[in-house]
Scaffold this motif. Structure first.
Motif, PDB file in Angstrom:
ATOM      1  N   PRO A 216      57.189 -16.275   5.456  1.00  0.00           N
ATOM      2  CA  PRO A 216      55.856 -16.812   5.120  1.00  0.00           C
ATOM      3  C   PRO A 216      54.827 -15.696   4.981  1.00  0.00           C
ATOM      4  O   PRO A 216      54.810 -14.744   5.765  1.00  0.00           O
ATOM      5  N   TRP A 217      53.972 -15.853   3.958  1.00  0.00           N
ATOM      6  CA  TRP A 217      53.017 -14.806   3.634  1.00  0.00           C
ATOM      7  C   TRP A 217      51.836 -14.804   4.601  1.00  0.00           C
ATOM      8  O   TRP A 217      51.370 -15.852   5.053  1.00  0.00           O
ATOM      9  N   LYS A 218      51.361 -13.622   4.891  1.00  0.00           N
ATOM     10  CA  LYS A 218      50.199 -13.463   5.749  1.00  0.00           C
ATOM     11  C   LYS A 218      48.951 -13.294   4.887  1.00  0.00           C
ATOM     12  O   LYS A 218      49.037 -13.076   3.686  1.00  0.00           O
ATOM     13  N   LYS A 219      47.803 -13.344   5.547  1.00  0.00           N
ATOM     14  CA  LYS A 219      46.541 -13.306   4.801  1.00  0.00           C
ATOM     15  C   LYS A 219      46.380 -11.999   4.023  1.00  0.00           C
ATOM     16  O   LYS A 219      45.874 -11.991   2.902  1.00  0.00           O
ATOM     17  N   HIS A 220      46.806 -10.899   4.622  1.00  0.00           N
ATOM     18  CA  HIS A 220      46.597  -9.625   3.959  1.00  0.00           C
ATOM     19  C   HIS A 220      47.564  -9.428   2.778  1.00  0.00           C
ATOM     20  O   HIS A 220      47.474  -8.437   2.049  1.00  0.00           O
ATOM     21  N   GLN A 221      48.503 -10.392   2.574  1.00  0.00           N
ATOM     22  CA  GLN A 221      49.448 -10.306   1.466  1.00  0.00           C
ATOM     23  C   GLN A 221      49.049 -11.182   0.285  1.00  0.00           C
ATOM     24  O   GLN A 221      49.815 -11.344  -0.665  1.00  0.00           O
TER      25      GLN A 221
ATOM     26  N   VAL B 207      50.918 -11.474  -3.467  1.00  0.00           N
ATOM     27  CA  VAL B 207      51.500 -12.720  -3.994  1.00  0.00           C
ATOM     28  C   VAL B 207      50.876 -13.085  -5.339  1.00  0.00           C
ATOM     29  O   VAL B 207      51.579 -13.480  -6.282  1.00  0.00           O
ATOM     30  N   ILE B 208      49.553 -12.946  -5.472  1.00  0.00           N
ATOM     31  CA  ILE B 208      48.871 -13.288  -6.730  1.00  0.00           C
ATOM     32  C   ILE B 208      49.376 -12.402  -7.876  1.00  0.00           C
ATOM     33  O   ILE B 208      49.631 -12.880  -8.988  1.00  0.00           O
ATOM     34  N   THR B 209      49.528 -11.100  -7.597  1.00  0.00           N
ATOM     35  CA  THR B 209      50.001 -10.172  -8.634  1.00  0.00           C
ATOM     36  C   THR B 209      51.405 -10.537  -9.103  1.00  0.00           C
ATOM     37  O   THR B 209      51.686 -10.586 -10.315  1.00  0.00           O
ATOM     38  N   HIS B 210      52.297 -10.813  -8.170  1.00  0.00           N
ATOM     39  CA  HIS B 210      53.668 -11.173  -8.532  1.00  0.00           C
ATOM     40  C   HIS B 210      53.712 -12.515  -9.271  1.00  0.00           C
ATOM     41  O   HIS B 210      54.502 -12.692 -10.212  1.00  0.00           O
ATOM     42  N   LEU B 211      52.868 -13.449  -8.852  1.00  0.00           N
ATOM     43  CA  LEU B 211      52.794 -14.737  -9.548  1.00  0.00           C
ATOM     44  C   LEU B 211      52.322 -14.538 -10.987  1.00  0.00           C
ATOM     45  O   LEU B 211      52.834 -15.172 -11.919  1.00  0.00           O
TER      46      LEU B 211
ATOM     47  N   TRP C 121      42.313  -7.751  -5.532  1.00  0.00           N
ATOM     48  CA  TRP C 121      42.397  -8.219  -4.133  1.00  0.00           C
ATOM     49  C   TRP C 121      43.062  -7.166  -3.253  1.00  0.00           C
ATOM     50  O   TRP C 121      42.600  -6.880  -2.148  1.00  0.00           O
ATOM     51  N   MET C 122      44.140  -6.562  -3.776  1.00  0.00           N
ATOM     52  CA  MET C 122      44.874  -5.583  -2.973  1.00  0.00           C
ATOM     53  C   MET C 122      44.093  -4.297  -2.744  1.00  0.00           C
ATOM     54  O   MET C 122      44.146  -3.713  -1.669  1.00  0.00           O
TER      55      MET C 122
ATOM     56  N   TYR D 212      37.815  -7.326   3.098  1.00  0.00           N
ATOM     57  CA  TYR D 212      38.301  -8.343   4.032  1.00  0.00           C
ATOM     58  C   TYR D 212      38.686  -7.716   5.371  1.00  0.00           C
ATOM     59  O   TYR D 212      38.354  -8.237   6.447  1.00  0.00           O
ATOM     60  N   MET D 213      39.398  -6.569   5.312  1.00  0.00           N
ATOM     61  CA  MET D 213      39.833  -5.926   6.552  1.00  0.00           C
ATOM     62  C   MET D 213      38.641  -5.415   7.361  1.00  0.00           C
ATOM     63  O   MET D 213      38.610  -5.549   8.595  1.00  0.00           O
ATOM     64  N   GLU D 214      37.649  -4.857   6.682  1.00  0.00           N
ATOM     65  CA  GLU D 214      36.460  -4.385   7.396  1.00  0.00           C
ATOM     66  C   GLU D 214      35.733  -5.557   8.057  1.00  0.00           C
ATOM     67  O   GLU D 214      35.264  -5.466   9.207  1.00  0.00           O
ATOM     68  N   ALA D 215      35.643  -6.669   7.329  1.00  0.00           N
ATOM     69  CA  ALA D 215      34.980  -7.851   7.902  1.00  0.00           C
ATOM     70  C   ALA D 215      35.778  -8.400   9.075  1.00  0.00           C
ATOM     71  O   ALA D 215      35.211  -8.834  10.088  1.00  0.00           O
ATOM     72  N   ALA D 216      37.124  -8.369   8.954  1.00  0.00           N
ATOM     73  CA  ALA D 216      37.960  -8.880  10.043  1.00  0.00           C
ATOM     74  C   ALA D 216      37.838  -8.009  11.288  1.00  0.00           C
ATOM     75  O   ALA D 216      37.755  -8.512  12.418  1.00  0.00           O
ATOM     76  N   GLN D 217      37.815  -6.705  11.092  1.00  0.00           N
ATOM     77  CA  GLN D 217      37.667  -5.800  12.236  1.00  0.00           C
ATOM     78  C   GLN D 217      36.308  -5.976  12.907  1.00  0.00           C
ATOM     79  O   GLN D 217      36.195  -5.949  14.141  1.00  0.00           O
TER      80      GLN D 217
END
Length: 602
Positions: free
Chosen positions: A70-75, A79-83, A570-571, A578-583
């Protein structure tokens, strides 16, 4: 199974496939620049191995994404790119299998409710047996030989396509053919400055005319003795003091009409058409005064002919000046029929070279006669094959070197290498062999767009080599095609097609549209792009060519491209935010947890 899925989704396999895909695209780019779009489509993009490569990339992308499930949020970006890659590949396959490409050639004032597909068809018909056989040919852009296609209308007959030329050079010659009803004569024309041969082949009208430099060659078929007497002794137009000769071309149909003073008040129908000429006005010395054409004097200084051309779409006025043959076409702003007009006044000091005419005639008993017409005199007599005759002008002599009572035109084809494969200016051609009980008894060449009648073993065949016709279920009417040129040159710069769209199935739609190189027209599932134009024998544009495309996978390809861009953003961009906001959020959360403990300590 787990080991296989792990390998199919491995980074190592992905790198190999992407590198291979990049190499193929590089090779395809150079290949297309050398051999053209048609060749690269046939040799690379529309091959099974290229499709297999895309499928392998899709499999690798799918298993690479499933490995992380199962995919995590940071992935999310991953997933979007591969889709997006998968969606774009699916769209490409849908376009390949269900898409349609072709063209729609239209002359001015012409309407069509069908398009010509890029697919080629060969049809063989035997009307007396009610037999019609059709095959779709996919022979590509290369010379091919062998049993390429075979028709078997009955157990003892076989028609085989054994040679295909994607670009054919055509050379025509006149040969003897006992089954032909038309005569052919080869002339050798010579003066102190030049010498050349010219064939004349009789046609169904009994009057073949050819312009050779300043001279006109006319080959006539006489019916009886009275026709021969009239031919030898009737004075020419210049000797009867006629006004001149009018040459008219409409949609590749040609007419040459003698104009005399007695015909100015007449209505003259054009044979084999719905057109008529009327309201003639002749000017010996034409001049424009107050916006009107008047006769300045009776001196033959600036002869001109004005008349009305009447046809199915109404009437148009034309003016042709002998001294300025291009004047009317340059100043005529709008036209429905786009007629080419040339009036040659008869007089010894006005274009006298245009009056040099060599008449040749053949009688029912296959005897040849000639009559030479110039501004000064006529000469006539019987022709002996191999004997030279003086024309009386430009020190020119002619010799009838060969005469065939039964002649036909034979075309020979050879491979042609175009300088620009995307604009080859040469058509494909097929060579057909006819077998009866296994024995080769007849051969034919067939050029693309040709419809030929062949007599084989006493039976009449009709063979057609044409594009596949696809219905549009609506029609386009070309009102006018316009071509802009670069300043100071005749080089095409812009194309514009004024069209009317008619669709009775969609509520009786009648809409005017302008199709240009940057403004396509889309209706229902088809998109029309301005592609090229059609011209007449003089090089003047008389029609448009629209490229037609139906691409059912287009929306998926666009959506896939958009998903790839969003996934990459996104990547590499949104992920950082997103990572800065999460931290930051986690830090605040930890701070809130520590505050109660600090208070209790006090």
């Amino acid at each position: 199974m787990k080991k296989l899925s792990s390998y199919l989704g491995s980074l190592k396999l992905g790198i190999v496939l992407i590198c291979l895909f990049a190499i193929v695209l590089i090779v395809a780019t150079f290949f297309e620049s050398s051999y053209g779009t048609r060749a690269v489509q046939y040799s690379i993009y529309k091959t099974a191995w290229f499709g297999l490569l895309l499928i392998l990339i899709a499999i690798n992308v799918t298993f690479a994404a499933l490995k992380k499930y199962p995919w995590k949020k940071h992935q999310v970006g991953f997933v979007i790119t591969h889709l997006g890659i998968l969606v774009m590949i699916v769209g490409s396959f849908i376009s390949f299998w269900f898409g349609v490409e072709g063209n729609l050639p239209l002359y001015n004032n012409e309407e069509k409710d069908y398009m010509l597909s890029d697919e080629q068809t060969l049809t063989l018909e035997i009307p007396q047996k009610n037999i019609s056989l059709t095959k779709i040919l996919n022979l590509g852009p290369y010379v091919k030989k062998g049993a390429l296609a075979t028709f078997s209308p009955d157990p003892t007959t076989e028609v085989r396509v054994d040679t295909f030329l994607p670009y054919a050079k055509v050379e025509e010659s006149i040969v003897e053919d006992k089954t032909s009803n038309y005569e052919g004569i080869k002339l050798h024309l010579k003066n102190p400055f030049a010498a050349f041969d010219q064939w004349l082949l009789m046609n169904e009208t009994g009057n073949e005319e050819l312009q050779v430099g300043p001279a006109t060659l006319i080959f006539k078929k006489l019916k009886d003795a009275s026709s021969l007497h009239s031919f030898l002794h009737t004075k020419t137009a210049s000797q009867k003091n006629s006004l001149g000769e009018l040459k008219l071309t409409i949609h590749n149909q040609h007419w040459t009409l003698p104009i005399s003073s007695s015909e100015l008040s007449k209505t003259i129908p054009l044979n084999g058409s719905a057109f008529k000429l009327k309201n003639f006005q002749y000017f010996s010395d034409a001049q424009v005064q107050n916006g009107k054409l008047v006769n300045r004097s009776e001196t033959l200084t600036n002869p001109a002919l004005q008349f009305v051309l009447e046809g199915p779409e109404g009437s148009e006025k034309y003016i042709s000046f002998t001294n300025f043959p291009n004047f009317s076409s340059m100043h005529q702003k709008t036209t429905v029929y786009n007629a080419k007009v040339e009036f040659m006044a008869h007089d010894s000091h006005v274009h006298s070279s245009q009056q040099h005419t060599l008449y040749l005639a053949v009688t029912p008993n296959q005897k040849l006669y000639y009559k030479v017409s110039s501004a000064k005199e006529n000469r006539s007599g019987e022709i002996v094959v191999g004997k030279s005759y003086d024309t009386g002008w430009m020190d020119l002599t002619f010799t009838a070197e060969q005469f065939f009572p039964h002649a036909t035109k034979k075309s020979s084809f050879s491979p042609f290498i175009p300088k620009d494969p995307n604009n080859p200016k040469a058509l494909p051609a097929l060579h057909l062999s006819f077998f009866k009980n296994g024995t080769l008894t007849h051969k034919e060449w067939l050029e693309f767009y040709e419809n030929k009648h062949v007599v084989f073993e006493g039976e009449h065949y009709t063979i057609s080599y044409l594009p596949k016709i696809l219905p549009l279920y609506f029609s386009l009417h070309l009102k006018q095609f316009e071509m802009g040129t670069d300043p100071g040159t005749n080089n095409p710069a812009t194309y514009k097609s004024h069209v009317t769209l008619k669709d009775s199935a969609a509520g009786g739609i009648v809409q005017d549209h302008l199709v240009t190189m940057n403004e396509p027209l889309t209706h229902k599932k088809f998109t029309f792009y301005q592609s090229s134009y059609q011209n007449d024998e003089e090089g003047r544009p008389i029609g448009s060519v629209l490229s037609v495309m139906y691409d059912p996978g287009r929306s998926l390809k666009y959506a896939g491209s958009l998903l790839i861009v969003l996934g990459i953003l996104w990547m590499f961009f949104f992920k950082k935010i997103y990572m800065e906001a999460a931290q930051e959020y986690l830090k605040k959360k930890e701070t809130l947890k520590l505050k109660p403990e600090e208070t209790h300590a006090f």
